[in-house]
Design a protein around this motif. Structure first.
Motif, PDB file in Angstrom:
ATOM      1  N   ARG A 282       1.227  -1.203   0.177  1.00 26.04           N
ATOM      2  CA  ARG A 282      -0.272   0.428   0.387  1.00 26.04           C
ATOM      3  C   ARG A 282       1.142   1.008  -0.039  1.00 26.04           C
ATOM      4  O   ARG A 282       0.396   2.472  -0.524  1.00 26.04           O
ATOM      5  CB  ARG A 282      -0.796   0.139   1.214  1.00 26.04           C
ATOM      6  CG  ARG A 282      -0.281  -0.315   2.429  1.00 26.04           C
ATOM      7  CD  ARG A 282      -1.625   0.090   3.543  1.00 26.04           C
ATOM      8  NE  ARG A 282      -0.857  -0.205   4.929  1.00 26.04           N
ATOM      9  CZ  ARG A 282      -0.570   1.124   5.319  1.00 26.04           C
ATOM     10  NH1 ARG A 282      -1.206   1.859   5.202  1.00 26.04           N
ATOM     11  NH2 ARG A 282       0.191   1.296   6.779  1.00 26.04           N
ATOM     12  N   ILE A 283       1.563   1.196   0.924  1.00 26.74           N
ATOM     13  CA  ILE A 283       2.592   2.168   0.569  1.00 26.74           C
ATOM     14  C   ILE A 283       3.777   2.042  -0.627  1.00 26.74           C
ATOM     15  O   ILE A 283       3.734   3.347  -1.684  1.00 26.74           O
ATOM     16  CB  ILE A 283       4.018   1.967   1.682  1.00 26.74           C
ATOM     17  CG1 ILE A 283       3.124   1.467   3.031  1.00 26.74           C
ATOM     18  CG2 ILE A 283       4.995   3.645   1.683  1.00 26.74           C
ATOM     19  CD1 ILE A 283       2.613   3.477   3.459  1.00 26.74           C
ATOM     20  N   GLU A 284       3.695   1.765  -1.034  1.00 28.41           N
ATOM     21  CA  GLU A 284       4.252   1.536  -2.450  1.00 28.41           C
ATOM     22  C   GLU A 284       3.296   1.543  -3.741  1.00 28.41           C
ATOM     23  O   GLU A 284       3.823   3.077  -4.412  1.00 28.41           O
ATOM     24  CB  GLU A 284       4.874   0.066  -3.514  1.00 28.41           C
ATOM     25  CG  GLU A 284       5.744  -0.146  -4.760  1.00 28.41           C
ATOM     26  CD  GLU A 284       6.223  -1.640  -4.126  1.00 28.41           C
ATOM     27  OE1 GLU A 284       6.982  -1.200  -5.675  1.00 28.41           O
ATOM     28  OE2 GLU A 284       6.019  -2.397  -3.807  1.00 28.41           O
ATOM     29  N   ARG A 285       1.839   2.363  -3.524  1.00 20.66           N
ATOM     30  CA  ARG A 285       1.061   2.230  -4.323  1.00 20.66           C
ATOM     31  C   ARG A 285       0.823   3.486  -4.261  1.00 20.66           C
ATOM     32  O   ARG A 285       0.916   4.995  -5.014  1.00 20.66           O
ATOM     33  CB  ARG A 285      -0.299   1.458  -4.073  1.00 20.66           C
ATOM     34  CG  ARG A 285      -0.257   0.017  -5.438  1.00 20.66           C
ATOM     35  CD  ARG A 285      -1.575  -0.573  -4.607  1.00 20.66           C
ATOM     36  NE  ARG A 285      -2.501  -0.582  -3.381  1.00 20.66           N
ATOM     37  CZ  ARG A 285      -2.773  -1.260  -2.670  1.00 20.66           C
ATOM     38  NH1 ARG A 285      -1.760  -2.158  -3.066  1.00 20.66           N
ATOM     39  NH2 ARG A 285      -2.547  -1.390  -1.683  1.00 20.66           N
ATOM     40  N   LEU A 286       1.106   4.404  -3.018  1.00 22.68           N
ATOM     41  CA  LEU A 286       0.952   5.645  -2.452  1.00 22.68           C
ATOM     42  C   LEU A 286       1.977   6.627  -3.077  1.00 22.68           C
ATOM     43  O   LEU A 286       2.167   7.938  -3.710  1.00 22.68           O
ATOM     44  CB  LEU A 286       0.990   5.463  -0.994  1.00 22.68           C
ATOM     45  CG  LEU A 286      -0.602   6.059  -0.353  1.00 22.68           C
ATOM     46  CD1 LEU A 286      -0.260   5.770   1.081  1.00 22.68           C
ATOM     47  CD2 LEU A 286      -1.935   6.677  -1.288  1.00 22.68           C
ATOM     48  N   GLY A 287       3.636   5.479  -2.496  1.00 20.66           N
ATOM     49  CA  GLY A 287       4.813   6.302  -3.433  1.00 20.66           C
ATOM     50  C   GLY A 287       4.788   6.251  -5.159  1.00 20.66           C
ATOM     51  O   GLY A 287       6.232   6.074  -5.706  1.00 20.66           O
ATOM     52  N   SER A 288       4.287   5.254  -5.864  1.00 20.77           N
ATOM     53  CA  SER A 288       4.396   4.783  -7.236  1.00 20.77           C
ATOM     54  C   SER A 288       5.915   6.180  -7.483  1.00 20.77           C
ATOM     55  O   SER A 288       6.080   5.400  -8.799  1.00 20.77           O
ATOM     56  CB  SER A 288       3.684   3.888  -7.504  1.00 20.77           C
ATOM     57  OG  SER A 288       2.091   5.228  -8.507  1.00 20.77           O
ATOM     58  N   GLN A 289       4.902   7.478  -7.707  1.00 22.15           N
ATOM     59  CA  GLN A 289       6.099   8.645  -9.105  1.00 22.15           C
ATOM     60  C   GLN A 289       6.824   8.044  -8.497  1.00 22.15           C
ATOM     61  O   GLN A 289       7.652   8.121  -9.172  1.00 22.15           O
ATOM     62  CB  GLN A 289       4.805   9.555  -8.510  1.00 22.15           C
ATOM     63  CG  GLN A 289       5.382  10.931  -9.738  1.00 22.15           C
ATOM     64  CD  GLN A 289       5.054  12.284  -9.260  1.00 22.15           C
ATOM     65  OE1 GLN A 289       3.662  11.374  -8.236  1.00 22.15           O
ATOM     66  NE2 GLN A 289       6.007  13.172  -9.742  1.00 22.15           N
ATOM     67  N   ALA A 290       8.035   8.171  -7.350  1.00 26.16           N
ATOM     68  CA  ALA A 290       8.566   7.995  -7.021  1.00 26.16           C
ATOM     69  C   ALA A 290      10.093   6.981  -6.534  1.00 26.16           C
ATOM     70  O   ALA A 290      10.550   7.174  -7.107  1.00 26.16           O
ATOM     71  CB  ALA A 290       8.567   8.463  -5.392  1.00 26.16           C
ATOM     72  N   PHE A 291       9.178   5.653  -6.951  1.00 28.90           N
ATOM     73  CA  PHE A 291       9.961   4.734  -7.122  1.00 28.90           C
ATOM     74  C   PHE A 291       9.510   4.271  -8.089  1.00 28.90           C
ATOM     75  O   PHE A 291      10.492   3.540  -8.550  1.00 28.90           O
ATOM     76  CB  PHE A 291       8.823   4.087  -6.194  1.00 28.90           C
ATOM     77  CG  PHE A 291       8.637   4.080  -4.811  1.00 28.90           C
ATOM     78  CD1 PHE A 291       9.636   4.134  -3.800  1.00 28.90           C
ATOM     79  CD2 PHE A 291       7.512   4.173  -3.932  1.00 28.90           C
ATOM     80  CE1 PHE A 291       9.501   4.402  -2.410  1.00 28.90           C
ATOM     81  CE2 PHE A 291       7.480   4.211  -2.624  1.00 28.90           C
ATOM     82  CZ  PHE A 291       8.431   3.756  -1.525  1.00 28.90           C
ATOM     83  N   HIS A 292       9.166   5.150  -9.299  1.00 29.91           N
ATOM     84  CA  HIS A 292       9.817   4.935 -10.821  1.00 29.91           C
ATOM     85  C   HIS A 292       9.702   6.115 -11.183  1.00 29.91           C
ATOM     86  O   HIS A 292      10.146   6.038 -12.737  1.00 29.91           O
ATOM     87  CB  HIS A 292       7.998   4.214 -11.099  1.00 29.91           C
ATOM     88  CG  HIS A 292       7.442   2.815 -10.813  1.00 29.91           C
ATOM     89  ND1 HIS A 292       6.885   2.678  -9.922  1.00 29.91           N
ATOM     90  CD2 HIS A 292       7.961   1.803 -10.623  1.00 29.91           C
ATOM     91  CE1 HIS A 292       6.345   1.019  -9.627  1.00 29.91           C
ATOM     92  NE2 HIS A 292       7.951   0.472  -9.559  1.00 29.91           N
TER      93      HIS A 292
END
Length: 694
Positions: A282-292
């Protein structure tokens, strides 16, 4: 030939970096430098000094060093003389045409007691003067230097100078020099944490970490480790460019704050998860712009404190595949070495090619001396801001950024750039009205109205061009985000061509491994006439001269001399005749094939007796298709740096950037523009008549 043997006074003083920095400082003065690393503790194929000398300093004939195991075997078995013969042979193999030989000594190693004696023997065998590399970080560095000076003198060798490395801002170089018994200090290299910044991939390799998200792992650099052991508010204050965030995967607050910072354009070095943990889905989804969006994410075993401690033990040595960092280190050291003093006693050859390091050095030196005010219309563009900061800090030019201060400051903050006090920022909205009247006057023949002028001045390139037109600045550089047409069109309308010029053309300075060449026209004129081609040749020869390159102009075609026919060849042949007739002092020949212009063996067959063939420095291509294709093919295939395009034929200097320009490209273009401005100012000065003796 002069030989310098660089010896470290103690371990880990940066011997390799200083050796290559000295090499670059000598190259900058136009000297042909050879380099030898006689003995390596690594395998000969992986010795960084040799790899960097070949790839960065372009000394391709640098020989492989002898392995330490072989040296140890020779010394312990009483065969030191045989070892020294091998080392002399290495040196002799590369010094036939060199002015200076730089020899990197053996790194200090307390476990090998024979190294000081062997180093002295190598220096003696090569008839070398010794240059000591010492640490400026503590008092021990000076004590070790005194000891080594005595040792070298006892061995019958001369200490030519001392270079102190990793000095603090408060280091007193004059006090140190007064304690060296007359030995000159060749340089004091300031400690710069940025130059020690490893890439995120280097951290991953050092830790043996898993790469969960690669992002820009190969280009982002770590300036600081942020250990997320306290509240997230404490962590947020340290989320700056170059920060590597070390956190356990269950710190959702820290991970979200990191993602938010990355999404806002802050180039963090990365996120490192400890305890072999994961980011929750869920955190990865919220921060998807940064993580990709480029943020590297790593994972490792162990707790956060242990991991931070391991990171602190990352070796300072530059990895052999980090050419960008090593080139920056070498350039920084070369700037802080007193090259003028070192070269004062060296005899230069009477005729010398302009090497790339010498060209870059002359470029910066001349720009500093010119002290010109250069306007940058793309003032809020990140690369342009970085370049302006560098030029301001180094005194290359007085840069003027056009843009709103708040916007420029925000861009600088996001990129971790500190704007120096001397950098001028002008808000276009506040100054545009000042230029309405002058612009109407300049364009009155075209019927320009004040309202049309105001509308046109909303374009910062037009605004900057007007500043240049009425002599408020000395030059303009644009094109990082604008097209060539957007940069050139206002110049043609408001600046116009120089006296005696009927055409505006361009040239590139191609920084080949051994020398700098001039290519023209590769950016402006699609299909110049013979008359225009002749004028481009003259403009390009003048540009070469202005930057210290002896112009020998080759008019390029698909045939050489009288061997071919056709419209294309005839155009070049006619252009050559026009140029020779109009400017008889110009060293020029054509039509000529590229290989006949550059390769002496081919020149001897195809153009015997030519003053240009085999030694051309200026290449004039018959059309834009040929010129642009050739420069890009050479640039990309041979990994050659091209500086330009520099516009020629305008009354005042306006220069266009590639939209893919790097920060260094912009810096060098600003320097080019400043030198052009100075050259034009000198050319336009009225000739003073001698006083009437009667």
């Amino acid at each position: 030939m002069r030989t310098y043997f660089l010896a470290a006074t103690q371990p880990n003083v940066g011997l390799t970096s200083v050796s290559l920095g000295l090499l670059r400082a000598l190259q900058r003065r136009g000297l042909k430098v050879a380099f030898v690393k006689p003995i390596t503790k690594r395998t000969p194929e992986t010795e960084p000094s040799v790899l960097f000398a070949r790839s960065i300093c372009h000394i391709k004939n640098t020989p492989d060093p002898l392995p330490m195991s072989l040296a140890t075997q020779h010394v312990t078995s009483g065969k030191t003389d045989e070892l020294l013969e091998n080392i002399v042979s290495l040196a002799m193999s590369v010094t036939a045409t060199a002015d200076v030989l730089v020899v990197e000594g053996i790194h200090a190693d307390p476990s090998r007691a024979f190294i000081p004696r062997l180093s002295a023997d190598i220096a003696r065998s090569l008839q070398a003067e010794v240059v000591l590399v010492a640490s400026a970080a503590d008092a021990q560095g000076l004590a070790e230097t005194h000891y080594l000076i005595a040792q070298v003198r006892n061995a019958g060798r001369n200490v030519a100078g001392v270079i102190f490395n990793r000095a603090g801002l408060d280091y007193d170089a004059q006090a140190t020099a007064s304690q060296l018994d007359g030995i000159p200090v060749w340089g004091v290299i300031q400690n710069n944490p940025v130059l020690s910044a490893p890439r995120t991939i280097d951290v991953a390799r050092h830790l043996g970490a898993d790469v969960m998200i690669e992002g820009e792992i190969g280009t982002r650099r770590m300036l600081e480790t942020v250990l997320a052991a306290r509240s997230v508010s404490e962590v947020i204050a340290r989320l700056k460019p170059g920060a590597l965030v070390v956190s356990a995967g269950d710190r959702d607050d820290v991970i979200l704050a990191t993602a938010l910072a990355a999404s806002n354009g802050i180039e963090l070095a990365g996120l490192l998860l400890t305890h072999h943990s994961f980011i929750s889905p869920r955190i990865e989804r919220l921060g998807s712009q940064a993580f990709h969006g480029g943020l590297p994410v790593l994972r490792t075993d162990g707790d956060s404190y242990e991991t931070a401690a391991r990171i602190s033990r990352l070796p300072l040595a530059v990895p052999q595949d980090d050419l960008v960092r090593m080139d920056t280190v070498i350039e920084s050291i070369a700037e802080q070495i007193d090259g003028e003093a070192i070269c004062a006693g060296l005899e230069l050859a009477t005729s010398r090619r302009m090497s790339p390091p010498a060209f870059r050095y002359q470029l910066i030196r001349k720009a500093r001396a010119a002290n010109k005010r250069i306007v940058l219309p793309e003032g809020d563009e990140p690369r342009t801001i970085r370049a302006a900061v560098i030029c301001t800090q180094k005194g290359i030019a007085r840069c003027v950024l056009l843009g709103k201060r708040k916007v420029i400051q925000a861009v600088a903050d996001a990129a971790g750039i500190e704007l120096p006090p001397g950098l001028e920022i002008l808000d276009p909205g506040q100054i545009a009205e000042h230029y309405v009247g002058p612009m109407v006057e300049l364009r009155k023949s075209k019927g320009l109205t004040p309202g049309q002028a105001r509308a046109a001045l909303e374009d910062t390139v037009v605004l900057g061009t007007m500043m240049l037109a009425i002599d408020e600045v000395d030059g303009l550089v644009s094109g990082a985000v604008h097209t060539t047409a957007s940069t050139v069109r206002p110049a043609l309308q408001l600046i116009k061509t120089a006296a005696g010029s009927s055409i505006v053309s361009s040239c590139f300075f191609m920084l080949m491994p051994e020398q700098v060449l001039v290519y023209a026209d590769c950016a402006i004129n699609p299909d110049p006439t013979s008359q225009e081609l002749a004028e481009i040749a003259k403009q390009s020869a003048d540009s070469a001269t202005a930057f210290g390159i002896e112009p020998k102009v080759a008019m390029i075609s698909y045939s050489t001399g009288e061997s071919g026919s056709g419209d294309g060849v005839e155009k070049v042949r006619t252009a050559t005749e026009i140029a020779k007739t109009t400017w008889p002092d110009l060293v020029l020949d054509g039509p000529m094939q590229y290989d006949a212009a550059t390769v002496e063996e081919v020149a001897a067959q195809k153009a015997p007796g030519s003053a240009v063939a085999g030694q051309a420095t200026v290449f004039v291509f018959p059309d834009l298709n040929t010129g642009n294709t050739t420069y890009k093919a050479v640039q990309r295939s041979a990994n050659v740096v091209s500086v330009g395009p520099m516009l020629q034929g305008l009354r005042k200097p306006v220069n266009d950037l590639s939209r893919g320009a790097l920060v260094d490209d912009i810096v060098f273009t600003i320097a080019l523009t400043a030198i052009q401005a100075e050259s034009m100012a000198v050319a336009q000065q009225p000739v003073k008549c001698p006083a009437n003796p009667t």
